[in-house]
Design a protein around this motif. Structure first.
Motif, mmCIF file in Angstrom:
data_model
loop_
_atom_site.group_PDB
_atom_site.id
_atom_site.type_symbol
_atom_site.label_atom_id
_atom_site.label_comp_id
_atom_site.label_asym_id
_atom_site.label_seq_id
_atom_site.Cartn_x
_atom_site.Cartn_y
_atom_site.Cartn_z
ATOM 1 N N ALA A 185 0.847 -1.625 0.429
ATOM 2 C CA ALA A 185 0.267 -0.019 0.274
ATOM 3 C C ALA A 185 0.810 1.431 0.110
ATOM 4 C CB ALA A 185 -0.759 -0.516 0.994
ATOM 5 N N ALA A 186 0.443 2.437 -0.408
ATOM 6 C CA ALA A 186 1.008 3.866 -1.087
ATOM 7 C C ALA A 186 -0.282 4.962 -0.747
ATOM 8 C CB ALA A 186 2.073 3.920 -1.817
ATOM 9 N N SER A 187 0.086 6.039 0.025
ATOM 10 C CA SER A 187 -0.687 6.996 0.305
ATOM 11 C C SER A 187 -0.383 8.241 0.393
ATOM 12 C CB SER A 187 -1.113 6.717 0.888
ATOM 13 O OG SER A 187 -0.738 6.784 2.733
ATOM 14 N N VAL A 188 -0.073 9.224 -0.334
ATOM 15 C CA VAL A 188 -0.014 10.776 -0.572
ATOM 16 C C VAL A 188 -1.552 11.523 0.419
ATOM 17 C CG1 VAL A 188 1.050 13.151 -1.861
ATOM 18 C CG2 VAL A 188 1.702 10.079 -1.921
ATOM 19 N N ASN A 189 -1.081 12.256 1.035
ATOM 20 C CA ASN A 189 -1.756 13.826 1.454
ATOM 21 C C ASN A 189 -1.133 14.454 1.725
ATOM 22 O OD1 ASN A 189 -2.797 14.951 4.446
ATOM 23 N ND2 ASN A 189 -4.368 13.364 3.384
ATOM 24 N N TYR A 190 -2.147 15.915 1.101
ATOM 25 C CA TYR A 190 -2.005 16.784 0.535
ATOM 26 C C TYR A 190 -2.939 17.615 1.030
ATOM 27 C CZ TYR A 190 0.162 21.292 -1.645
ATOM 28 O OH TYR A 190 0.056 22.234 -2.543
ATOM 29 N N GLU A 191 -2.717 19.023 2.461
ATOM 30 C CA GLU A 191 -3.117 19.746 2.706
ATOM 31 C C GLU A 191 -2.785 21.104 1.804
ATOM 32 O OE1 GLU A 191 -4.600 22.062 6.646
ATOM 33 O OE2 GLU A 191 -3.412 20.776 6.792
ATOM 34 N N PHE A 192 -3.895 21.200 0.728
ATOM 35 C CA PHE A 192 -3.218 22.361 -0.734
ATOM 36 C C PHE A 192 -3.395 24.523 0.398
ATOM 37 C CE2 PHE A 192 -7.337 21.120 -1.752
ATOM 38 C CZ PHE A 192 -7.809 21.380 -1.832
ATOM 39 N N ILE A 193 -4.701 23.790 0.826
ATOM 40 C CA ILE A 193 -4.905 25.058 1.727
ATOM 41 C C ILE A 193 -5.678 24.174 3.008
ATOM 42 C CG2 ILE A 193 -6.715 26.869 1.338
ATOM 43 C CD1 ILE A 193 -6.811 26.671 -1.295
ATOM 44 N N ARG A 194 -5.033 25.316 3.560
ATOM 45 C CA ARG A 194 -5.309 25.091 5.286
ATOM 46 C C ARG A 194 -7.390 24.823 5.350
ATOM 47 N NH1 ARG A 194 -3.550 25.266 10.563
ATOM 48 N NH2 ARG A 194 -2.034 26.768 9.613
ATOM 49 N N ASN A 195 -7.345 23.463 5.837
ATOM 50 C CA ASN A 195 -8.470 22.767 5.811
ATOM 51 C C ASN A 195 -9.414 22.056 4.679
ATOM 52 O OD1 ASN A 195 -9.686 25.750 8.560
ATOM 53 N ND2 ASN A 195 -8.793 23.607 8.569
ATOM 54 N N TYR A 196 -8.272 21.962 3.393
ATOM 55 C CA TYR A 196 -8.710 21.363 2.346
ATOM 56 C C TYR A 196 -7.369 20.379 2.213
ATOM 57 C CZ TYR A 196 -11.836 25.361 1.174
ATOM 58 O OH TYR A 196 -12.923 26.488 1.488
ATOM 59 N N PHE A 197 -8.008 18.946 2.170
ATOM 60 C CA PHE A 197 -7.288 18.242 2.096
ATOM 61 C C PHE A 197 -7.553 17.347 0.356
ATOM 62 C CE2 PHE A 197 -7.457 18.991 6.126
ATOM 63 C CZ PHE A 197 -6.156 18.698 6.879
ATOM 64 N N ILE A 198 -5.897 16.871 0.185
ATOM 65 C CA ILE A 198 -6.358 15.815 -1.245
ATOM 66 C C ILE A 198 -5.979 14.411 -0.537
ATOM 67 C CG2 ILE A 198 -5.702 14.916 -3.270
ATOM 68 C CD1 ILE A 198 -5.487 18.006 -3.980
ATOM 69 N N ASP A 199 -6.553 12.998 -1.232
ATOM 70 C CA ASP A 199 -5.793 12.399 -0.970
ATOM 71 C C ASP A 199 -5.602 11.080 -1.925
ATOM 72 O OD1 ASP A 199 -4.855 12.066 2.284
ATOM 73 O OD2 ASP A 199 -7.225 11.985 2.514
ATOM 74 N N PHE A 200 -4.646 10.361 -1.756
ATOM 75 C CA PHE A 200 -4.668 9.458 -2.667
ATOM 76 C C PHE A 200 -3.822 7.992 -2.304
ATOM 77 C CE2 PHE A 200 -2.401 7.481 -6.415
ATOM 78 C CZ PHE A 200 -3.842 6.677 -6.938
ATOM 79 N N SER A 201 -4.390 7.181 -2.736
ATOM 80 C CA SER A 201 -4.224 5.570 -2.068
ATOM 81 C C SER A 201 -4.418 4.402 -3.505
ATOM 82 C CB SER A 201 -4.557 5.446 -0.722
ATOM 83 O OG SER A 201 -5.805 5.139 -0.707
ATOM 84 N N VAL A 202 -3.183 3.261 -2.560
ATOM 85 C CA VAL A 202 -3.582 2.539 -3.727
ATOM 86 C C VAL A 202 -3.367 1.094 -2.605
ATOM 87 C CG1 VAL A 202 -0.759 2.596 -4.804
ATOM 88 C CG2 VAL A 202 -3.140 1.949 -6.226
ATOM 89 N N ASN A 203 -3.994 0.507 -2.963
ATOM 90 C CA ASN A 203 -3.660 -1.048 -2.730
ATOM 91 C C ASN A 203 -3.291 -2.455 -3.370
ATOM 92 O OD1 ASN A 203 -3.707 0.386 -0.021
ATOM 93 N ND2 ASN A 203 -6.245 -0.551 -0.337
ATOM 94 N N TYR A 204 -2.571 -2.578 -3.007
ATOM 95 C CA TYR A 204 -2.687 -4.212 -4.001
ATOM 96 C C TYR A 204 -2.298 -5.355 -2.736
ATOM 97 C CZ TYR A 204 0.349 -8.737 -6.946
ATOM 98 O OH TYR A 204 0.030 -9.459 -7.363
#
Length: 553
Positions: A511-530
């Motif tokens: 599994a791998a994931s990335v979390n990015y708070e591009f503006i305070r309180n606004y989040f983008i998550d991307f994850s992939v599981n094999y």
């Protein structure tokens, strides 16, 4: 000695009352775990979460006084957290922005609220609108088609404090999904949601779902009391051996007492047993569930950074109302269970953690469901124990921020089960712990890396073995190896079972994931599981990816 005095007395002078709990998915928990492993905070209890906002602010203030020991990334993370918990620390809201009150300057950097109000120390209120959208993709080797689903939900949070010591929070969300139903319902938030899991032939069935959380709490110098419905986590490590994020949300009463090196916790929670549909010629289908409850208490002795020791008990009981024997938190429940005519499921547990060396923290937890010392080593089915051990460490801290966790869990056959089904360690059929089945072992290594103050990257590898029961073509149990939480030991089952007997299943997770708070309180998550599964030397695999957007106004 200086750090000790700073930790206990400075917060009492500067912290303003904002009674409430920090949600379990908040980034502050991974940050405090890292700080504890580095030895930069003391008296942090990572075994029981969530923490109150006042508790978190105490640790942040302690770190603020020692920020020269932090690297550049963690100093920036601390600055972000000091902004967010500004009201608890200073009583001010200079770094908050509110839409309704038109205090919306520097929108990108300030903590956001739809509305905020503070009347000195008498009362304060905060309102947020929240929204979340998830795009799911699944591909497996059994089907050439790619499955897709979109889940979206929105709602609000209203929290506040009255008269310094009393707080509350209400969260309500509504949502729906489009696309592949099975994929959408595989998500933890939906798989046990009643509305979307209704019989699809029923007239009221639809893609709509709703959820709610809330609590009322009181916090004093040495004690906390809470009546709530939300997520609790109990246990060390990545996967929690007592209470994880696997079951539905819990409704519970909880209180904690802490004085000097001693602390005590108590939880009495409602669970859901296995549902049964009963047909009625006039009323139609009626959903029937037995009453079921979980009781937990734990005593902790924090001797020093060299030894933090915990001892506790867990009781699962059901098919009756509240039992006053277990409403008393100060009791030895194993004996009480015997006095109550041995109708319930009881467990003992011991836990230990050590932080003698900066940057490394080993731990272990031993749970005992049942044991006969005279039969140890004989493969007797009744010797049911779980061993969970691991270590967290922070490598090369001056160069970059990261946290590495290694965890091993050994679960004996029939652990988490019970001969009376409604007494097993589950809610609505889902294991209360992060581990779904007994008669298994799991090895996990996880690395969390923080390249920037608002970005985290995680990598995880898990290898597990499981001895499954044997079933016929219609799913009926043929031979019980103690490998399914649903089936306890029955009268005609073998008295002796070896660890990992049964149908061998091997599972690997990348599994791998990335979390990015591009503006305070606004989040983008991307994850992939094999996920790769081997059953009787036959391999299957599956790839799941999730893109998630979260907003809070």
């Amino acid at each position: 000695m200086k750090k000790f005095l700073l930790f206990f007395f400075v917060p009492l002078l500067i912290c303003f009352s904002q009674v409430g709990y920090v949600p379990i998915d908040h980034k502050v928990y991974s940050y405090l775990d890292r700080m504890e492993t580095l030895g930069l905070i003391e008296n942090y209890n990572s075994f029981e979460n969530p923490k109150t906002r006042i508790e978190v602010s105490h640790f942040l203030e302690n770190l603020k006084q020692n920020r020269t020991e932090l690297n550049s990334i963690d100093n920036k993370v601390l600055e972000d957290l000091l902004y967010e918990f500004e009201f608890e620390l200073t009583g001010k809201m200079d770094n908050y922005t509110s839409v309704i009150t038109n205090n919306s300057t520097n929108f990108f950097e300030k903590e956001k609220y739809l509305y905020s109000y503070s009347d000195s120390s008498k009362a304060n209120f905060f309102v947020n609108l929240i929204g979340e959208s998830s795009f799911l993709v699944q591909k497996n080797d059994n089907n050439s088609d790619t499955k897709n689903s979109v889940i979206y939900q929105f709602g609000g949070i209203f929290r506040g404090t009255i008269a310094n010591n009393y707080g509350f929070s209400i969260k309500a969300t509504n949502g729906s999904y489009k696309g592949d139903r099975a994929l959408a319902l595989s998500q933890k938030g939906l798989r046990y949601n009643y509305k979307v899991n209704m019989n699809q032939n029923y007239a009221g069935a639809n893609t709509y779902f709703d959820e709610t959380e809330g609590y009322i709490a009181a916090e004093f110098t040495n004690a906390k009391i809470k009546i709530g419905r939300d997520r609790l986590l109990l246990g060390y490590g990545i996967d929690k051996c007592i209470l994880g994020d696997n079951p539905p949300l819990l409704d519970y009463f909880m209180f904690n007492i802490k004085y000097s090196i001693f602390s005590f916790s108590y939880i009495h929670s409602k669970l859901l047993s296995y549902p049964k549909l009963i047909g009625d010629s006039l009323a139609g289908e009626i959903n029937q569930l037995n009453e079921k409850f979980m009781v937990y208490h734990r005593f902790e002795l924090n001797l020093s950074k060299h030894a933090k020791i915990g001892f506790g008990e867990i009781i699962i009981y059901g098919n009756r109302g509240f039992d006053f024997s277990y409403l008393n938190p100060f009791n030895f429940y194993k004996s009480v269970e015997h006095i109550n005519q041995d109708r319930d499921n009881s467990m003992l547990f011991f836990d230990f953690s050590n932080n003698s060396f900066k940057g490394i923290k080993p731990y272990f937890t031993l749970l005992i469901d049942d044991i006969d010392f005279g039969k140890i080593g004989s493969s007797w089915y009744g010797n049911q124990v779980l061993l969970d051990a691991g270590v967290t460490f922070v490598p090369f801290y001056k160069e970059f921020s990261s946290l590495v966790t290694v965890q091993y869990t050994h679960i004996e056959p029939y652990f988490y089960t019970h001969r009376i089904q409604y007494n097993n360690f589950s809610s609505l059929g889902y294991s209360l712990s992060s581990f779904t089945q007994p008669n298994s072992e799991n090895f996990t290594i996880k690395c969390d890396y923080f390249p920037f103050n608002r970005t985290s990257v995680s990598f995880r590898y898990t290898y597990g073995k499981h001895g499954e029961n044997e079933y016929d073509s219609e799913g009926n149990l043929v031979k019980n190896y103690g490998g399914n939480i649903k089936y306890g030991h029955r009268v005609n089952d073998s008295e002796k079972i070896k660890f990992l007997d049964g149908v061998m299943e091997k599972r690997e997770l990348f599994a791998a994931s990335v979390n990015y708070e591009f503006i305070r309180n606004y989040f983008i998550d991307f994850s992939v599981n094999y996920v790769k599964l081997n059953v009787n030397n036959k391999n299957t695999s599956e790839v799941n990816s999730v893109f998630n957007l979260k907003l809070k106004i």
